[in-house]
Design a protein around this motif. Structure first.
Motif, short mmCIF file in Angstrom:
data_model
loop_
_atom_site.label_atom_id
_atom_site.label_comp_id
_atom_site.label_asym_id
_atom_site.label_seq_id
_atom_site.Cartn_x
_atom_site.Cartn_y
_atom_site.Cartn_z
N VAL A 40 -42.20 -22.37 -4.12
CA VAL A 40 -42.59 -22.78 -2.78
C VAL A 40 -41.52 -22.29 -1.79
O VAL A 40 -40.35 -22.18 -2.14
CB VAL A 40 -42.79 -24.31 -2.68
CG1 VAL A 40 -41.46 -25.05 -2.67
CG2 VAL A 40 -43.63 -24.69 -1.48
N LYS A 45 -42.43 -26.02 6.06
CA LYS A 45 -43.09 -27.22 5.56
C LYS A 45 -44.20 -26.92 4.55
O LYS A 45 -45.03 -27.78 4.29
CB LYS A 45 -43.66 -28.03 6.72
CG LYS A 45 -42.62 -28.54 7.68
CD LYS A 45 -41.80 -29.65 7.07
CE LYS A 45 -40.83 -30.19 8.11
NZ LYS A 45 -39.88 -31.10 7.57
N GLN A 46 -44.23 -25.71 3.98
CA GLN A 46 -45.26 -25.40 2.99
C GLN A 46 -45.23 -26.41 1.86
O GLN A 46 -46.27 -26.84 1.37
CB GLN A 46 -45.09 -23.99 2.43
CG GLN A 46 -46.13 -23.68 1.35
CD GLN A 46 -45.82 -22.45 0.52
OE1 GLN A 46 -44.74 -21.87 0.61
NE2 GLN A 46 -46.77 -22.06 -0.31
N TRP A 47 -44.03 -26.80 1.45
CA TRP A 47 -43.90 -27.74 0.34
C TRP A 47 -44.63 -29.05 0.64
O TRP A 47 -45.24 -29.64 -0.24
CB TRP A 47 -42.43 -28.00 0.00
CG TRP A 47 -41.70 -28.82 1.01
CD1 TRP A 47 -41.01 -28.38 2.10
CD2 TRP A 47 -41.61 -30.25 1.04
NE1 TRP A 47 -40.49 -29.44 2.80
CE2 TRP A 47 -40.84 -30.61 2.18
CE3 TRP A 47 -42.09 -31.28 0.23
CZ2 TRP A 47 -40.55 -31.93 2.51
CZ3 TRP A 47 -41.81 -32.59 0.56
CH2 TRP A 47 -41.04 -32.91 1.69
N THR A 49 -47.23 -29.55 2.62
CA THR A 49 -48.68 -29.34 2.53
C THR A 49 -49.12 -29.36 1.07
O THR A 49 -50.10 -30.03 0.71
CB THR A 49 -49.06 -27.99 3.19
OG1 THR A 49 -48.62 -28.02 4.55
CG2 THR A 49 -50.54 -27.74 3.12
N GLU A 50 -48.42 -28.62 0.23
CA GLU A 50 -48.75 -28.56 -1.20
C GLU A 50 -48.57 -29.94 -1.84
O GLU A 50 -49.39 -30.36 -2.66
CB GLU A 50 -47.88 -27.52 -1.92
CG GLU A 50 -48.04 -26.11 -1.42
CD GLU A 50 -49.42 -25.51 -1.69
OE1 GLU A 50 -50.21 -26.08 -2.46
OE2 GLU A 50 -49.70 -24.45 -1.10
#
Length: 188
Positions: A40, A45-47, A49-50
């Motif tokens: 990730v 902030k991708q983490w 969302t995932e």
């Protein structure tokens, strides 16, 4: 919460209960580690969302929980990048052995879920990492009915260290290591 977020299992449990989060601190930390080890993005902030997709049907966590998760994410990311110091967020050694075994099993299962979301190319993994992932799958099947004795305590410690080693190996192979600062050019 004190500075060592990895030693705050009981406080984290209380926080999650107060906000009706139906997951243990071990599970949430396992997912974070899995996401980080799967690659990730180390920034942004991708983490989150995932993470929310795995834990909360894509809905945001309550603000207090999100704040704690952000601290935990950063502390975990730093520990993984330093190649040392990673601690699994699990009940402390004063808790009964069967409770600790259940938590490590939950942690590993959550790790595998987070890792799988980010990393679908396990065929690129080293043979050693593929074997570790197989070990992790076996750990999720642990029987948590053990006697409280020195031999089983030793076995738990070995298991804990094995999980840490596997996590570090996954991060080395697939994690997004933070870039090192470029040295400043020397002016003469």
């Amino acid at each position: 919460m004190n500075n060592n977020i990895f030693q705050e299992y009981a406080q984290a449990e209380q926080l999650l209960e107060q906000h009706d989060v139906m997951a243990s601190p071990a599970e949430l930390h396992g997912i974070l580690c899995g996401l980080l080890c799967g690659g990730v993005a180390a920034t942004g902030k991708q983490w989150l969302t995932e993470f929310n997709a795995l834990v909360n049907d894509g809905l945001p966590m309550p603000a207090a929980v999100r704040g704690w998760l952000e601290q935990l994410f950063l502390a975990t990311q730093a520990a993984l990048n330093q190649q040392s110091g990673l601690e699994l967020l699990l009940p402390d050694e004063d808790c009964p052995l069967d409770e600790r075994l259940q938590s490590i099993s939950e942690w590993v299962q959550a790790f595998l879920a987070g890792f799988a979301v980010m990393q679908q190319e396990l065929n690129r993994a080293s043979e050693e990492l593929q074997e570790m992932i197989g070990d992790f799958s076996n750990i999720t099947q642990l029987d948590d009915e053990f006697e409280e004795d020195e031999e089983n305590e030793t076995s738990y410690f070995v298991l804990y260290e094995h999980v840490k080693l596997g996590t570090m190996l996954a991060f080395e192979e697939f994690g997004n290591v933070l870039p090192q600062a470029e040295p400043s050019p020397t002016l003469h």
